[in-house]
Scaffold this active site. Sequence first.
Site, PDB file in Angstrom:
ATOM      1  CG  ASP A 345      -1.815  -1.055   1.263  1.00 45.96           C
ATOM      2  OD1 ASP A 345      -2.915  -1.147   0.330  1.00 45.96           O
ATOM      3  OD2 ASP A 345      -1.661  -2.211   1.903  1.00 45.96           O
ATOM      4  CB  THR A 346       2.983   3.058  -1.541  1.00 50.80           C
ATOM      5  OG1 THR A 346       3.584   4.164  -1.332  1.00 50.80           O
ATOM      6  CG2 THR A 346       3.177   2.217  -2.723  1.00 50.80           C
ATOM      7  CB  VAL A 347       0.195   7.300  -3.382  1.00 53.80           C
ATOM      8  CG1 VAL A 347      -1.370   6.631  -2.915  1.00 53.80           C
ATOM      9  CG2 VAL A 347       0.547   8.415  -2.428  1.00 53.80           C
TER      10      VAL A 347
END
Length: 523
Positions: A345-347
Amino acid sequence: MRDFQKPGRSAVFASNGACATSHPLAAQVAIETLKRGGNAVDAAIAGAVLLGICEPQMTGIGGDCFVLLKPAGSEEVVGLNGSGRAPAALRADELRAKGHARMPTHGIETVTLPGAVDAFCKLHDAHGRLPLADVLAPAIHYADEGVPVAPRVAFDWATDGHDLRGDARRYYLFDGAAPQVGQIFRAPGQAEVLRRIAREGREGFYGGEVAEDIIASLRALGGCHTHDDLTATSADWTAPISTGYRGVDLLEHPPNGQGATALLLLNILGHFDLGRLDPLGAERAHLEAEAAKLAYDARDRFIADPAARMDHMLAPETASRLAALIDPRRALPDPSRTAEAVHRDTVYITVVDRDRMAVSLIYSIFWGFGAGLASARFGINFQNRGAGFSLVPGHPNEAGGCKRPMHTIIPGMLAEGGRVTMPFGVMGGSFQPCGHARLVTNLRDFGMDLQTAIDAPRCFADADGLRIETGYDAGVRDQLAALGHRLRLSDEPLGGAQAIILHPSGVLEAGSDPRKDGCALGY
């Protein structure tokens, strides 16, 4: 060129500026920031902070970031390490005494101090053009007014929302449930925090009522975090590490991020003639999987804060010895489950402006909704980056006070002939080094255009076997199984890539991964 009779998307071509990221509102805000006279740093910060409202399960102001920056008028890339540290009182022996053989995935023990806000302020102070209040205004607006939940965000929220506890459920669930596509998510508490940062800079977050909310909430949850820990949080300027591959240089942020893993992986793959293989065939997938097993094993031995033996990890003879271990006809055993938690989970956001300043920025709270905990007053979601520590006694990455854990998030850049040619990132937790190497080999070995290189199916070898996307046909899967791979059809897309090519002509070419909700935009 793609087949225009099949579903797909074209890359975006522009002359003045471009952005690629995982949510369209953030891409739009970045371009609007450029049009208002901001530079790539202003635009990247504006878009990144907004991503914490658009994709709160992935990131937020309670998390960390890493940056690679090519300033305007220069080809000398600099890095910024915006990862926070463990509280000074954290002790691995105390965790082991409580019965933990490895770091928990969620909960208060995993919460490290948030480093992203200090990094954003430091980056803006050094290279921004617009006032910070103008840069943060779009995120404040959307935090107050709300953002419709996008399809991929809803998909992740439905899974990740189960890990929310206490006040976090109040801020991030809708009557106890994950939102549906199109429901409006608002974060007025975060809007107020951003207004304070806009007025006061880092002190608006690391001091005053916001700091009191952070530390009081963490202490109430059983944490050993202190105001001194929060005040001491500081991003560090760094120098990139790199390796050459087929005429290009891959630049990565140095440890405590795992970028060195991507460099070693390419160094290993450089011993094989990938270009003669079918890019979507079993032989290419097999070689990449085997190289990844070996490169990730080195990662788990060496990458820490501080990192030891990087010279050994990246030495040509290391790659040569590891490449010799690969049997083209038989898979190595699945890698052991690591002592550190790794997730997806990351952007990521990349921006290039009119003056050809280029920003590669990645921003994360680690697992979905981080530790599953939030501050009581402002609803700041706390990251669980401490889950990236080891509890093996004497390990370089052993948990300890004031240490930074091994980080999965890595911004990347390509350069050719001394000129930066492509800022890029591939989200996906532990997959990221493999994603970097795959994107580079798609471009260099197989001559794919940027959007095709991003779209192409992916696979990844981990402790659960060879995870493979549905884009591979059944015949390829059968061949990989015959080589000894324990196949597992991936239950979700592997990562998500964003990139911008700086062509010598002056034209920008931006690509965005359809595995996410986002897009590339230019003007």
